[in-house]
Scaffold this motif. Structure first.
Motif, PDB file in Angstrom:
ATOM      1  N   SER A  41      -8.363   0.394  -4.781  1.00 11.46           N
ATOM      2  CA  SER A  41      -9.388  -0.199  -5.527  1.00 11.46           C
ATOM      3  C   SER A  41      -8.460  -0.885  -6.433  1.00 11.46           C
ATOM      4  O   SER A  41      -7.289  -1.034  -6.428  1.00 11.46           O
ATOM      5  CB  SER A  41      -9.856   0.938  -6.681  1.00 11.46           C
ATOM      6  OG  SER A  41     -10.833   1.985  -5.779  1.00 11.46           O
ATOM      7  N   ALA A  42      -9.212  -1.732  -7.169  1.00 12.95           N
ATOM      8  CA  ALA A  42      -8.448  -2.633  -8.350  1.00 12.95           C
ATOM      9  C   ALA A  42      -7.778  -1.725  -9.190  1.00 12.95           C
ATOM     10  O   ALA A  42      -8.134  -0.553  -9.512  1.00 12.95           O
ATOM     11  CB  ALA A  42      -9.586  -3.572  -8.987  1.00 12.95           C
ATOM     12  N   THR A  47     -11.735  -4.395 -12.735  1.00 21.61           N
ATOM     13  CA  THR A  47     -13.158  -5.106 -12.317  1.00 21.61           C
ATOM     14  C   THR A  47     -14.067  -5.153 -13.531  1.00 21.61           C
ATOM     15  O   THR A  47     -14.841  -6.163 -13.445  1.00 21.61           O
ATOM     16  CB  THR A  47     -13.631  -3.825 -11.258  1.00 21.61           C
ATOM     17  OG1 THR A  47     -12.863  -3.654 -10.363  1.00 21.61           O
ATOM     18  CG2 THR A  47     -14.956  -4.457 -10.453  1.00 21.61           C
ATOM     19  N   GLU A  74      -9.043  -6.118  -6.120  1.00 18.80           N
ATOM     20  CA  GLU A  74      -8.598  -5.248  -5.009  1.00 18.80           C
ATOM     21  C   GLU A  74      -7.497  -5.896  -4.218  1.00 18.80           C
ATOM     22  O   GLU A  74      -6.634  -5.421  -3.531  1.00 18.80           O
ATOM     23  CB  GLU A  74      -9.570  -4.977  -4.016  1.00 18.80           C
ATOM     24  CG  GLU A  74     -10.324  -3.605  -4.400  1.00 18.80           C
ATOM     25  CD  GLU A  74     -11.130  -3.507  -5.519  1.00 18.80           C
ATOM     26  OE1 GLU A  74     -11.480  -4.826  -6.089  1.00 18.80           O
ATOM     27  OE2 GLU A  74     -11.634  -2.598  -6.117  1.00 18.80           O
ATOM     28  N   GLY A 152     -17.315   0.964  -4.975  1.00 18.56           N
ATOM     29  CA  GLY A 152     -17.580   0.909  -3.295  1.00 18.56           C
ATOM     30  C   GLY A 152     -16.240   1.077  -2.472  1.00 18.56           C
ATOM     31  O   GLY A 152     -16.444   1.206  -1.254  1.00 18.56           O
ATOM     32  N   ASP A 154     -14.580   3.622  -2.297  1.00 14.88           N
ATOM     33  CA  ASP A 154     -14.914   4.830  -1.391  1.00 14.88           C
ATOM     34  C   ASP A 154     -15.564   4.712   0.036  1.00 14.88           C
ATOM     35  O   ASP A 154     -15.087   5.301   1.047  1.00 14.88           O
ATOM     36  CB  ASP A 154     -16.000   5.851  -1.958  1.00 14.88           C
ATOM     37  CG  ASP A 154     -15.120   6.366  -3.628  1.00 14.88           C
ATOM     38  OD1 ASP A 154     -13.958   6.260  -3.519  1.00 14.88           O
ATOM     39  OD2 ASP A 154     -15.961   6.768  -4.477  1.00 14.88           O
TER      40      ASP A 154
HETATM   41  N1  ASP Z   1     -13.142  -1.795  -8.162  1.00 13.33           N
HETATM   42  C1  ASP Z   1     -14.331  -1.411  -7.943  1.00 13.33           C
HETATM   43  C2  ASP Z   1     -15.027  -0.957  -9.075  1.00 13.33           C
HETATM   44  O1  ASP Z   1     -14.665  -0.701 -10.088  1.00 13.33           O
HETATM   45  C3  ASP Z   1     -14.480  -0.781  -6.929  1.00 13.33           C
HETATM   46  C4  ASP Z   1     -13.954   0.864  -6.778  1.00 13.33           C
HETATM   47  O2  ASP Z   1     -13.185   0.896  -7.873  1.00 13.33           O
HETATM   48  O3  ASP Z   1     -14.350   1.625  -6.088  1.00 13.33           O
HETATM   49  O4  ASP Z   1     -16.125  -0.542  -9.128  1.00 13.33           O
END
Ligand code: ASP
Ligand code: ADP
Ligand code: MG
Length: 411
Positions: A41-42, A47, A74, A152, A154
């Motif tokens: 993920s980021a 995000t 990401e 998302g 996951d």
């Molecule tokens: N970086 C995205 C979010 O914060 C996706 C994730 O973390 O799964 O929603």
């Protein structure tokens, strides 16, 4: 020796130190002989930061560009993780969604994965290289970048695990498994060693953000074993199982989910004639607003109903405006709303075979003087809508009522 997909969430890659810890775990699993694909993920907060920047400039109206913006978080963490792995002497390469590609539909900011090409990943694995895939992003058929909805990554991980027929998809996060409820709200919440896929799907859909609901859908559809684990410490985590364990007596309630992201709209004095629900809700869905609970009841003998439904809090203002117009056109009474409500749900496959869970839950809330505004049920869940000020009290009370606290079961 297994093929594993590791997914690391925002907190788990939240700093360079954390990224080095991620690289160290991946290196360890590789040294044990496993083949590992990493999804990241980021970095935590990134995000949100990007989203706020875009929205400040009016990005709501330009979802394609919002996706390009959001996906960049990401991209950065995939590169950083690959750099950290190489620093440990582990051959690694980052992959963005459009480099595989991960194909999605074109629903910007909430796209669904349609297909993942695995050739590049298989080549990397065969060459002893650890692929580090940017989560959350996809590629639409017109060549534009999409994102899969908040949380998302996951889903990227489980979809990849399905496509690669991985032995296990390990979701590393900031809690050491799936708990009976959010451990940040109820400190006596208990880690579940196992949870059935059906229960997990309900919990995720009803607000437990530990897993993105669509990732659980993928796990069920393709039979991917998913385990939720801590990225901070070793432990067995929680296994999402596809089969109910007959040897164990199922508890009535396995978990409690809740969401603060709710708002309610009521239309008074709606004429009691056919077609009314569709006249009121048709225009709402036409704006792309999802309606959740719906309750209609006869308010008086004069043939008029009260019609109430819930939407996501972010859609509240738009939904209210649309429904006011629709209610005027129908000659209905006033439209009133409340954006300070929450939904609390109990989930458990054990409910199937036992009556009385609802009564027990309602009695517990009544004892605390908590008013229930709406109720909806399905085979394995009961949801109630409450004033937001009661959220913590309600969750704690219900948690106690069903005896969910206490010692852990077998890991
Ligand atoms: N970086 C995205 C979010 O914060 C996706 C994730 O973390 O799964 O929603
Ligand atoms: P990540 O960034 O790793 O994807 P998330 O913040 O999306 O992590 O999900 C983990 C969080 O989910 C936990 O910190 C916890 O507060 C929350 N959560 C909600 N319900 C549950 C639950 N039933 N069990 C465990 N965590 C839960
Ligand atoms: Mg998450």
């Amino acid at each position: 020796m297994a093929l594993l997909v590791h997914k690391y969430g925002g907190t788990s890659v939240g700093s360079l130190e954390r990224i080095e810890a991620v690289a160290a775990r991946v290196a360890r699993h590789c040294a044990e002989g496993h083949r590992v694909v990493v999804v990241v993920s980021a970095m935590s907060g990134e995000t949100n930061r990007l989203q706020a920047l875009g929205l400040d400039l009016g990005g709501q109206a330009v979802p394609r560009e919002m996706d390009v913006l959001l996906a960049s978080g990401e991209q950065a963490s995939a590169a950083l993780t690959a750099i950290a792995l190489k620093g440990l002497g582990v051959p690694a390469q980052s992959f963005l969604a459009d480099q595989l590609p991960i194909r999605t539909d074109s629903a910007h900011t909430r796209a669904r994965i349609e297909h993942i090409a695995t050739e590049a990943l298989c080549d990397a694995l065969d060459g002893g290289v650890v692929p580090v895939v940017a989560g959350f992003q996809g590629l639409a058929v017109d060549g534009s970048i999409t994102t899969l909805g908040r949380g998302g990554s996951d889903t990227t991980a489980v979809a990849l695990a399905a496509a690669l027929k991985a032995d296990e998809c390990q979701i590393y996060t900031d809690v050491d498994g799936v708990y009976t409820t959010d451990p940040r709200v109820v400190s006596s919440a208990r880690r579940l060693p196992r949870v059935t896929f059906e229960e997990m799907l309900e919990m995720a859909s009803l607000g437990s953000k530990v897993l993105h609901p669509r990732s659980v859908e993928f796990a069920g559809k393709y039979g991917v074993p998913v385990r939720v684990l801590s990225s901070f410490e070793e432990g067995p985590g929680t296994l999402i199982t596809l089969e109910e364990d007959d040897s164990m007596e199922q508890p009535l309630v396995s978990g409690i989910a809740f969401t603060r992201d709710e708002a309610k709209i009521s239309v008074r004095a709606v004429p009691d004639v056919p077609g009314v629900a569709s006249s009121l809700l048709g225009p709402v869905s036409a704006c792309g607003i999802e309606v959740d609970m719906i309750v209609q009841n006869l308010a008086n003998d004069g043939g008029q109903n009260d019609f109430t439904f819930t939407v996501k809090r972010g859609d509240y203002d738009r939904a209210l405006a649309v429904v006011r117009d629709a209610a005027d056109a129908l000659g209905a009474g006033p439209v009133v709303g409340d954006a300070k409500i929450v939904k609390v749900s109990v989930v458990g496959v054990g409910m199937r075979s036992h009556a009385g869970v609802a009564t027990q839950m309602f009695a517990a809330l009544a004892k605390e003087n908590i008013n229930i505004q709406m109720i909806s049920t399905s085979e394995i869940k009961i949801s109630v809508v409450l004033d937001e000020k009661y959220l913590e009290l309600a969750v704690r009370t219900i948690h106690d009522t069903f005896g969910l606290e206490g010692a852990e079961g077998e890991g």
